[in-house]
Design an enzyme around this catalytic site. Structure first.
Site, PDB file in Angstrom:
ATOM      1  N   TRP A 153      41.925  41.449  27.693  1.00  0.00           N
ATOM      2  CA  TRP A 153      42.940  40.918  26.779  1.00  0.00           C
ATOM      3  C   TRP A 153      43.040  39.394  26.831  1.00  0.00           C
ATOM      4  CZ3 TRP A 153      45.860  37.995  29.845  1.00  0.00           C
ATOM      5  CH2 TRP A 153      46.003  38.379  31.185  1.00  0.00           C
ATOM      6  N   ASN A 154      42.451  38.761  27.851  1.00  0.00           N
ATOM      7  CA  ASN A 154      42.784  37.326  28.012  1.00  0.00           C
ATOM      8  C   ASN A 154      42.073  36.419  27.032  1.00  0.00           C
ATOM      9  OD1 ASN A 154      40.325  37.709  29.328  1.00  0.00           O
ATOM     10  ND2 ASN A 154      40.770  36.181  30.902  1.00  0.00           N
ATOM     11  N   LYS A 177      35.267  48.469  22.611  1.00  0.00           N
ATOM     12  CA  LYS A 177      36.668  48.810  22.751  1.00  0.00           C
ATOM     13  C   LYS A 177      37.385  47.593  23.318  1.00  0.00           C
ATOM     14  CE  LYS A 177      38.948  50.166  26.201  1.00  0.00           C
ATOM     15  NZ  LYS A 177      40.176  49.291  26.006  1.00  0.00           N
ATOM     16  N   PRO A 178      38.262  46.948  22.563  1.00  0.00           N
ATOM     17  CA  PRO A 178      39.030  45.828  23.087  1.00  0.00           C
ATOM     18  C   PRO A 178      40.157  46.333  23.989  1.00  0.00           C
ATOM     19  CG  PRO A 178      39.742  46.310  20.856  1.00  0.00           C
ATOM     20  CD  PRO A 178      38.602  47.247  21.150  1.00  0.00           C
ATOM     21  N   ALA A 179      40.850  45.419  24.642  1.00  0.00           N
ATOM     22  CA  ALA A 179      41.986  45.805  25.469  1.00  0.00           C
ATOM     23  C   ALA A 179      43.109  46.314  24.578  1.00  0.00           C
ATOM     24  CB  ALA A 179      42.466  44.605  26.283  1.00  0.00           C
ATOM     25  N   SER A 232      38.213  43.364  35.229  1.00  0.00           N
ATOM     26  CA  SER A 232      38.421  43.246  36.671  1.00  0.00           C
ATOM     27  C   SER A 232      37.274  43.873  37.443  1.00  0.00           C
ATOM     28  CB  SER A 232      39.730  43.946  37.051  1.00  0.00           C
ATOM     29  OG  SER A 232      39.605  45.333  36.775  1.00  0.00           O
ATOM     30  N   GLU A 253      30.766  41.237  33.800  1.00  0.00           N
ATOM     31  CA  GLU A 253      31.445  39.942  33.917  1.00  0.00           C
ATOM     32  C   GLU A 253      32.812  40.231  34.508  1.00  0.00           C
ATOM     33  OE1 GLU A 253      28.445  37.407  32.187  1.00  0.00           O
ATOM     34  OE2 GLU A 253      30.221  37.101  33.420  1.00  0.00           O
ATOM     35  N   LEU A 254      32.963  39.981  35.814  1.00  0.00           N
ATOM     36  CA  LEU A 254      34.116  40.517  36.536  1.00  0.00           C
ATOM     37  C   LEU A 254      35.062  39.414  37.024  1.00  0.00           C
ATOM     38  CD1 LEU A 254      32.133  43.292  38.446  1.00  0.00           C
ATOM     39  CD2 LEU A 254      33.299  43.439  36.235  1.00  0.00           C
ATOM     40  N   CYS A 287      39.250  34.083  34.059  1.00  0.00           N
ATOM     41  CA  CYS A 287      38.433  34.498  35.206  1.00  0.00           C
ATOM     42  C   CYS A 287      37.883  33.309  35.967  1.00  0.00           C
ATOM     43  CB  CYS A 287      37.287  35.354  34.715  1.00  0.00           C
ATOM     44  SG  CYS A 287      36.273  34.484  33.516  1.00  0.00           S
ATOM     45  N   GLU A 384      42.785  37.423  43.167  1.00  0.00           N
ATOM     46  CA  GLU A 384      42.792  36.678  41.904  1.00  0.00           C
ATOM     47  C   GLU A 384      44.245  36.590  41.425  1.00  0.00           C
ATOM     48  OE1 GLU A 384      40.870  38.718  38.632  1.00  0.00           O
ATOM     49  OE2 GLU A 384      39.848  36.869  38.151  1.00  0.00           O
TER      50      GLU A 384
HETATM   51  N1  NAD Z   1      33.826  37.310  34.230  1.00  0.00           N
HETATM   52  C1  NAD Z   1      34.316  37.162  33.027  1.00  0.00           C
HETATM   53  O1  NAD Z   1      33.646  36.685  32.083  1.00  0.00           O
HETATM   54  C2  NAD Z   1      35.739  37.595  32.749  1.00  0.00           C
HETATM   55  C3  NAD Z   1      36.313  37.201  31.536  1.00  0.00           C
HETATM   56  C4  NAD Z   1      37.632  37.598  31.282  1.00  0.00           C
HETATM   57  C5  NAD Z   1      38.339  38.364  32.200  1.00  0.00           C
HETATM   58  N2  NAD Z   1      37.740  38.738  33.352  1.00  0.00           N
HETATM   59  C6  NAD Z   1      38.475  39.528  34.327  1.00  0.00           C
HETATM   60  O2  NAD Z   1      39.252  40.550  33.676  1.00  0.00           O
HETATM   61  C7  NAD Z   1      40.451  40.783  34.412  1.00  0.00           C
HETATM   62  C8  NAD Z   1      41.644  40.660  33.488  1.00  0.00           C
HETATM   63  O3  NAD Z   1      41.463  41.448  32.354  1.00  0.00           O
HETATM   64  P1  NAD Z   1      42.093  42.899  32.269  1.00  0.00           P
HETATM   65  O4  NAD Z   1      43.407  42.949  32.946  1.00  0.00           O
HETATM   66  O5  NAD Z   1      41.995  43.353  30.840  1.00  0.00           O
HETATM   67  O6  NAD Z   1      41.058  43.723  33.161  1.00  0.00           O
HETATM   68  P2  NAD Z   1      40.917  45.305  33.302  1.00  0.00           P
HETATM   69  O7  NAD Z   1      39.729  45.512  34.110  1.00  0.00           O
HETATM   70  O8  NAD Z   1      42.198  45.924  33.692  1.00  0.00           O
HETATM   71  O9  NAD Z   1      40.642  45.812  31.787  1.00  0.00           O
HETATM   72  C9  NAD Z   1      39.512  45.338  31.097  1.00  0.00           C
HETATM   73  C10 NAD Z   1      39.154  46.355  30.020  1.00  0.00           C
HETATM   74  O10 NAD Z   1      38.803  47.566  30.662  1.00  0.00           O
HETATM   75  C11 NAD Z   1      39.546  48.654  30.112  1.00  0.00           C
HETATM   76  N3  NAD Z   1      39.700  49.644  31.166  1.00  0.00           N
HETATM   77  C12 NAD Z   1      40.571  49.643  32.196  1.00  0.00           C
HETATM   78  N4  NAD Z   1      40.379  50.717  32.988  1.00  0.00           N
HETATM   79  C13 NAD Z   1      39.352  51.434  32.435  1.00  0.00           C
HETATM   80  C14 NAD Z   1      38.672  52.650  32.757  1.00  0.00           C
HETATM   81  N5  NAD Z   1      38.995  53.373  33.839  1.00  0.00           N
HETATM   82  N6  NAD Z   1      37.674  53.070  31.956  1.00  0.00           N
HETATM   83  C15 NAD Z   1      37.330  52.363  30.852  1.00  0.00           C
HETATM   84  N7  NAD Z   1      37.928  51.192  30.484  1.00  0.00           N
HETATM   85  C16 NAD Z   1      38.924  50.746  31.270  1.00  0.00           C
HETATM   86  C17 NAD Z   1      40.819  48.034  29.619  1.00  0.00           C
HETATM   87  O11 NAD Z   1      41.405  48.828  28.609  1.00  0.00           O
HETATM   88  C18 NAD Z   1      40.296  46.702  29.074  1.00  0.00           C
HETATM   89  O12 NAD Z   1      39.793  46.889  27.767  1.00  0.00           O
HETATM   90  C19 NAD Z   1      40.487  39.731  35.498  1.00  0.00           C
HETATM   91  O13 NAD Z   1      40.009  40.259  36.704  1.00  0.00           O
HETATM   92  C20 NAD Z   1      39.503  38.674  34.999  1.00  0.00           C
HETATM   93  O14 NAD Z   1      38.944  37.918  36.037  1.00  0.00           O
HETATM   94  C21 NAD Z   1      36.446  38.367  33.665  1.00  0.00           C
HETATM   95  O1  LIG Z   2      38.449  34.558  31.413  1.00  0.00           O
HETATM   96  C1  LIG Z   2      37.262  34.424  31.323  1.00  0.00           C
HETATM   97  C2  LIG Z   2      36.630  33.646  30.223  1.00  0.00           C
HETATM   98  O2  LIG Z   2      35.247  33.860  30.293  1.00  0.00           O
HETATM   99  C3  LIG Z   2      37.052  32.229  30.337  1.00  0.00           C
HETATM  100  S1  LIG Z   2      36.100  31.098  29.450  1.00  0.00           S
HETATM  101  O3  LIG Z   2      36.880  30.730  28.233  1.00  0.00           O
HETATM  102  O4  LIG Z   2      34.802  31.716  29.081  1.00  0.00           O
HETATM  103  O5  LIG Z   2      35.915  29.945  30.344  1.00  0.00           O
END
Ligand code: NAD
Ligand SMILES: O=C[C@H](O)CS(=O)(=O)O
Length: 482
Positions: A153-154, A177-179, A232, A253-254, A287, A384
């Site tokens: 969602w971020n 599938k988006p958040a 995550s 991408e975690l 992230c 985090e």
């Molecule tokens: N590395 C990157 O590029 C990057 C970019 C953005 C965010 N993030 C990470 O994402 C996290 C924040 O985003 P968030 O709260 O949406 O993360 P999240 O992992 O809770 O959810 C991410 C997505 O996964 C889905 N999801 C959750 N549980 C699931 C399951 N059991 N099966 C299938 N889908 C599932 C959610 O609906 C959402 O669409 C932070 O840890 C952040 O660091 C990483």
């Molecule tokens: O939250 C993670 C995103 O990848 C941040 S960025 O806009 O790509 O730096």
């Protein structure tokens, strides 16, 4: 008003059509709690239909020339920029970030579409000197096939286009599938893909409250060649395990735990500027946000004073207000997590310099916060934070801070400020992270390989490396040529 937006779509999109569902889920504005829309709640059966559409479309889409795919991507890119303001408003309303940041996200996301529209035409193979005169060795690169993706969602626009642009450029088809919190930005992307003339079944979007059910289809349907996840680390591990059953190609991408190191030879004002950008972008919900701040002891007091001055000038409020620097956190759970980390740190001996609570008891606005006298054993340094909390620590030597910075399971982004060229190379090479900002706090762009090591995942998004995640290498051995 959001209802006036031509890009407000509340049904799901696959095979070039919009589909309702028996159930709907609410999308709310985190700044006000206002219900923005009721979105069709896609089911696993509908996810299978979308995968079928993508599988059918793959044959024709991958048969187009690179130039034809490139032209369609460039049209999508133009439409994204032409609708920047509308897309940004949808994004701010459903996610909360200030409009200026949302507009920046739209431009940032669109830059990946432009980048991969160009990279599509540079998918090169090889000819390799054969081991005997009657043979020829050729290497082809071919699209992997149907790609499914799940995004957070971020960055509800950029995290989708950063994947989809590369997938489509390579000749793959894509189902995302988006958040649940932020489906409107994703559905608006589908509307503009449709307007761009991207063929039915190539780009498909399913919003759903049943993340697990949709995820099971996306990770285990035998027609899916590759799964790409941004989210995550905990969820990434679950989905990675599900992909193992079918040995699917995977990109992850975690999460992150970025150190920000200020050496005594740094330009302290530049370091403060870089830290503020890295820490407080999206209210700390990225992230690659700085998570731990290490300042060399000899400059710790001077730096801390500068940071406090900068943080107390930040303005917290509704992202639609152009004067605001920080919007709300995404939901109450996010606020409670940040509250717990701050309370734990203070209980363990950290000093609360400013902030440390919500703007008001039930709001999602968390005050920009500075903690000092933090240490690595505290949860705020190990987890985090994903909120506007700046945790200050000091260090004495280069070797010490490098060891402390690397003492994490994460390995996404790291930052440090120094003007000593020898130190710059020693520290940059010694940091165990996928991306390192040197005298820079904002490092993400389409030309660069975005991704992590260790438990921050693998694969790269953007750059000349970004297409590799969506291509298979095929080796041809031509014999009998003597
Ligand atoms: N590395 C990157 O590029 C990057 C970019 C953005 C965010 N993030 C990470 O994402 C996290 C924040 O985003 P968030 O709260 O949406 O993360 P999240 O992992 O809770 O959810 C991410 C997505 O996964 C889905 N999801 C959750 N549980 C699931 C399951 N059991 N099966 C299938 N889908 C599932 C959610 O609906 C959402 O669409 C932070 O840890 C952040 O660091 C990483
Ligand atoms: O939250 C993670 C995103 O990848 C941040 S960025 O806009 O790509 O730096």
């Amino acid at each position: 008003m959001i209802s006036d937006s031509q890009l407000l779509r509340t049904e799901n999109f696959w095979q070039g059509n919009w589909y309702g569902a028996t159930q709907r889920f609410a999308v709310t504005n985190p700044a006000t709690g206002e219900r923005l829309a009721e979105v069709a709640d896609a089911t696993p059966a509908q996810a299978q239909q979308a995968v079928s559409a993508a599988a059918e479309a793959f044959v024709s889409w991958s048969s187009l020339s690179a130039a034809e795919r490139s032209a369609l991507l460039l049209r999508w890119h133009q439409l994204l920029l032409a609708h920047q303001d509308e897309l940004a408003l949808l994004l701010t309303l459903e996610q909360g970030k200030p409009l200026a940041e949302a507009k920046g996200e739209i431009v940032y996301g669109a830059s990946y579409v432009q980048w991969f529209a160009e990279e599509a035409k540079r998918v090169y193979g090889d000819t390799i000197p054969a081991t005997s005169a009657d043979k020829r060795i050729l290497v082809l690169k071919q699209p992997v096939g149907v790609v499914t993706a799940i995004t957070p969602w971020n960055f509800p626009n950029a995290m989708i286009v950063r994947k989809a642009a590369a997938a489509l450029a390579a000749g793959c088809t894509f189902v995302v599938k988006p958040a649940q919190q932020t489906p409107l930005s994703a559905l608006a992307l589908a509307e503009l893909a449709l307007q761009a003339g991207i063929p039915a079944g190539v780009f498909n979007v399913l919003a759903s409250s049943d993340a697990q059910g949709i995820g099971a289809v996306f990770t285990q349907d035998p027609r899916v060649a590759k799964f790409s996840f941004t989210g995550s680390t905990a969820v990434g591990k679950t989905l990675l395990a599900q992909c193992a059953q079918g040995v699917k190609r995977v990109s992850m991408e975690l999460g992150g735990n970025a150190p920000f190191i200020v050496f005594e030879d740094a330009d302290l004002d530049a370091a403060v500027q870089g830290l503020m950008a890295s820490k407080f972008r999206n209210a700390g919900q990225t992230c690659v946000c700085t998570n731990r701040v290490y300042v060399q002891a000899s400059v710790a007091k001077a730096f801390s004073q500068k940071v406090q001055q900068a943080v107390t000038s930040l303005r917290l409020g509704n992202g639609c207000d152009s004067k605001v620097d920080l919007g709300p956190l995404i939901d109450d759970a996010a606020c409670r997590k940040v509250e717990a980390l701050v309370q734990d740190a203070v209980a363990a001996g950290a000093n609360l310099i400013c902030g440390g609570q919500r703007q008001s008891p039930d709001s999602l606005f968390y005050l920009p916060t500075v903690l000092s006298k933090v240490d690595d054993r505290m949860a705020v340094a190990q987890q985090e934070i994903f909120g506007p909390v700046l945790a200050l620590q000091s260090f004495d030597t280069e070797d010490e801070v490098l060891a402390r910075a690397n003492a994490t399971d994460y390995g996404l982004a790291a930052y440090f400020y120094s003007r000593d060229i020898g130190r710059i190379f020693r520290v940059a090479e010694g940091l165990q992270f996928g991306m390192v900002g040197v005298n820079e706090g904002i490092i993400s762009n389409a030309a660069a390989p975005f991704g992590g090591v260790k438990q921050s995942g693998y694969g790269r998004e953007g750059s000349k490396y970004g297409l590799d995640d969506y291509l298979d290498i095929k080796y041809l051995c031509l014999g009998g040529l003597g």
